[in-house]
Scaffold this motif. Structure first.
Motif, short mmCIF file in Angstrom:
data_model
loop_
_atom_site.label_atom_id
_atom_site.label_comp_id
_atom_site.label_asym_id
_atom_site.label_seq_id
_atom_site.Cartn_x
_atom_site.Cartn_y
_atom_site.Cartn_z
N SER A 152 0.88 -1.17 0.00
CA SER A 152 0.00 0.00 0.00
C SER A 152 0.92 1.22 0.00
N GLU A 153 0.38 2.36 -0.43
CA GLU A 153 1.21 3.56 -0.53
C GLU A 153 0.39 4.78 -0.16
N THR A 154 0.91 5.59 0.75
CA THR A 154 0.24 6.81 1.18
C THR A 154 1.09 8.01 0.78
N PHE A 155 0.48 8.96 0.09
CA PHE A 155 1.20 10.13 -0.40
C PHE A 155 0.55 11.39 0.15
N THR A 156 1.39 12.24 0.74
CA THR A 156 0.95 13.54 1.24
C THR A 156 1.73 14.63 0.52
N PRO A 157 1.12 15.36 -0.41
CA PRO A 157 1.81 16.49 -1.04
C PRO A 157 2.10 17.57 0.01
N PRO A 158 3.04 18.48 -0.25
CA PRO A 158 3.37 19.53 0.73
C PRO A 158 2.15 20.35 1.12
N GLY A 159 1.89 20.42 2.43
CA GLY A 159 0.80 21.24 2.94
C GLY A 159 -0.58 20.72 2.62
N SER A 160 -0.70 19.49 2.13
CA SER A 160 -2.01 18.96 1.72
C SER A 160 -2.90 18.69 2.94
N PRO A 161 -4.19 19.01 2.85
CA PRO A 161 -5.11 18.69 3.96
C PRO A 161 -5.54 17.22 3.95
N VAL A 162 -5.20 16.49 2.87
CA VAL A 162 -5.59 15.09 2.78
C VAL A 162 -4.38 14.23 2.41
N ASP A 163 -4.46 12.96 2.79
CA ASP A 163 -3.50 11.94 2.37
C ASP A 163 -4.18 11.07 1.31
N TYR A 164 -3.44 10.69 0.30
CA TYR A 164 -3.95 9.81 -0.76
C TYR A 164 -3.37 8.41 -0.54
N ILE A 165 -4.25 7.43 -0.35
CA ILE A 165 -3.82 6.06 -0.06
C ILE A 165 -4.12 5.16 -1.24
N GLU A 174 14.42 12.07 -2.84
CA GLU A 174 14.41 13.13 -3.84
C GLU A 174 13.02 13.26 -4.43
N GLU A 175 12.79 14.37 -5.13
CA GLU A 175 11.47 14.60 -5.72
C GLU A 175 11.09 13.51 -6.72
N SER A 176 12.10 12.91 -7.35
CA SER A 176 11.83 11.84 -8.32
C SER A 176 11.25 10.59 -7.65
N ASP A 177 11.35 10.52 -6.32
CA ASP A 177 10.78 9.39 -5.58
C ASP A 177 9.28 9.56 -5.34
N LEU A 178 8.75 10.74 -5.61
CA LEU A 178 7.36 11.05 -5.27
C LEU A 178 6.42 10.67 -6.42
N PRO A 179 5.26 10.12 -6.11
CA PRO A 179 4.27 9.82 -7.15
C PRO A 179 3.48 11.07 -7.52
N ASP A 180 2.70 10.96 -8.56
CA ASP A 180 1.78 12.03 -8.92
C ASP A 180 0.51 11.93 -8.08
N VAL A 181 -0.16 13.05 -7.89
CA VAL A 181 -1.47 13.03 -7.23
C VAL A 181 -2.43 12.29 -8.17
N PRO A 182 -3.17 11.31 -7.67
CA PRO A 182 -4.07 10.56 -8.54
C PRO A 182 -5.20 11.43 -9.09
N ASP A 183 -5.74 11.01 -10.22
CA ASP A 183 -6.88 11.72 -10.80
C ASP A 183 -8.10 11.59 -9.89
N GLU A 184 -8.96 12.60 -9.93
CA GLU A 184 -10.14 12.59 -9.05
C GLU A 184 -11.01 11.36 -9.28
N ALA A 185 -11.08 10.89 -10.53
CA ALA A 185 -11.92 9.73 -10.83
C ALA A 185 -11.41 8.46 -10.17
N GLU A 186 -10.15 8.47 -9.73
CA GLU A 186 -9.56 7.28 -9.11
C GLU A 186 -9.63 7.32 -7.59
#
Length: 298
Positions: A106-119, A262-274
């Protein structure tokens, strides 16, 4: 406390003194103070190793790290692996989790200052949403703190356990230092009962009554590893604890610094439909209960 180059040289000198004097043999006319000198040198080296460990997390930078957790107690066998990436200030954060060496992450991503985490849900927990991702209120909504990051949380609680053991069982706590090919390592220890209270020994609640007092009062070795520049590279809590009629408890908790994230280790924010957004309190509680269950029922 920031460890200076002078301190680093002193640590290696102390380790050298501890090793050399500890192996020396008394000769005629020579004071037999070698053992005391070696003990003090070792204690000083251990203290500086612990200081470097604490300093690493006090001044926590961009880091890629892995934490491995293994427990064997009777019929219970638990293996968990976490990996984390922290980049920038305010940080972007990625945490990954799997429950077996060949399991799905599983993978949880928090963009800088984001109010939500994407799992991103792993295979065993994919039934929790009709989409590959869920969003939940961020763990870092009130700002980043090192000990909230799950991998660093383990280190923070190991540090607390070492400190409490120094108060509760100082005579039982190891104090060892040795040079290695990559730098050196120091060994101290923590009481099993304290680590259980701190949550870093994951014996299931229903089995904790099986742990005997002698087991809870056992000090488990904690080895802190540092490189040749006196920088923290990881630690390991490892031991087999027995006592009375209880099953043997085998534990291993290992933290490894894998490098600079590094920034290259970070995923993209998923699309809203996902994404399925979970905001209701009751729904969140149910989600976390099942998401943290190793074998969740649909």
């Amino acid at each position: 406390m920031r460890v200076t180059r002078v301190t680093r040289r002193l640590v290696y000198a102390l380790v050298g003194v501890a090793l050399t004097v500890g192996c020396a043999q008394p000769t005629t006319g020579r004071p037999v103070a070698d053992r005391e000198t070696a003990a003090k040198a070792t204690a000083d080296a251990v203290r500086r190793g612990i200081d470097a460990f604490q300093d690493h997390f006090t001044n926590f930078g961009d880091e890629h790290a892995r934490v491995y957790n293994y427990l064997n107690f009777g019929d219970t066998k638990i293996t968990t692996e976490h990996e984390s990436f922290k980049v920038g200030d305010p940080p972007a954060i990625v945490t990954k989790r799997r429950y077996s060496a060949d399991g799905d992450w599983s993978e949880t991503f928090t963009p800088p200052g984001s109010p939500v985490d994407y799992i991103k849900l792993d295979e065993d927990h994919r039934f929790l949403a009709p989409t590959p991702y869920v969003s939940v209120p961020s763990l870092y909504a009130n700002g980043f703190q090192t000990c909230i990051l799950l991998t660093a949380w383990a280190a923070c609680n190991v540090d607390t356990s070492i400190g409490q053991t120094a108060l509760d069982a100082p005579e039982e706590q190891p104090s060892e230092a040795r040079a290695t090919e990559d730098g050196f390592e120091v060994t101290t220890g923590a009481l099993l009962g304290v680590m259980l209270d701190e949550g870093i020994v994951s014996v299931p609640e229903e089995q904790r009554g099986d742990l005997t007092e002698p087991m809870l009062n056992t000090v488990v070795p904690v080895t802190i590893r540092l490189d040749d520049a006196m920088e923290f590279t990881g630690f390991e809590v490892r031991g087999a604890v027995t006592g009375g009629d209880a099953p043997k408890l085998e534990i291993q908790l290992e933290y490894e610094v894998l490098g600079e994230a590094e920034e290259s280790d970070l995923p993209d924010v998923p699309d809203e439909a996902e994404i399925t957004a979970i905001t209701d309190k009751a729904a969140l509680e149910q989600f976390w209960e099942k998401f943290n269950d190793r074998t969740p029922e649909k």
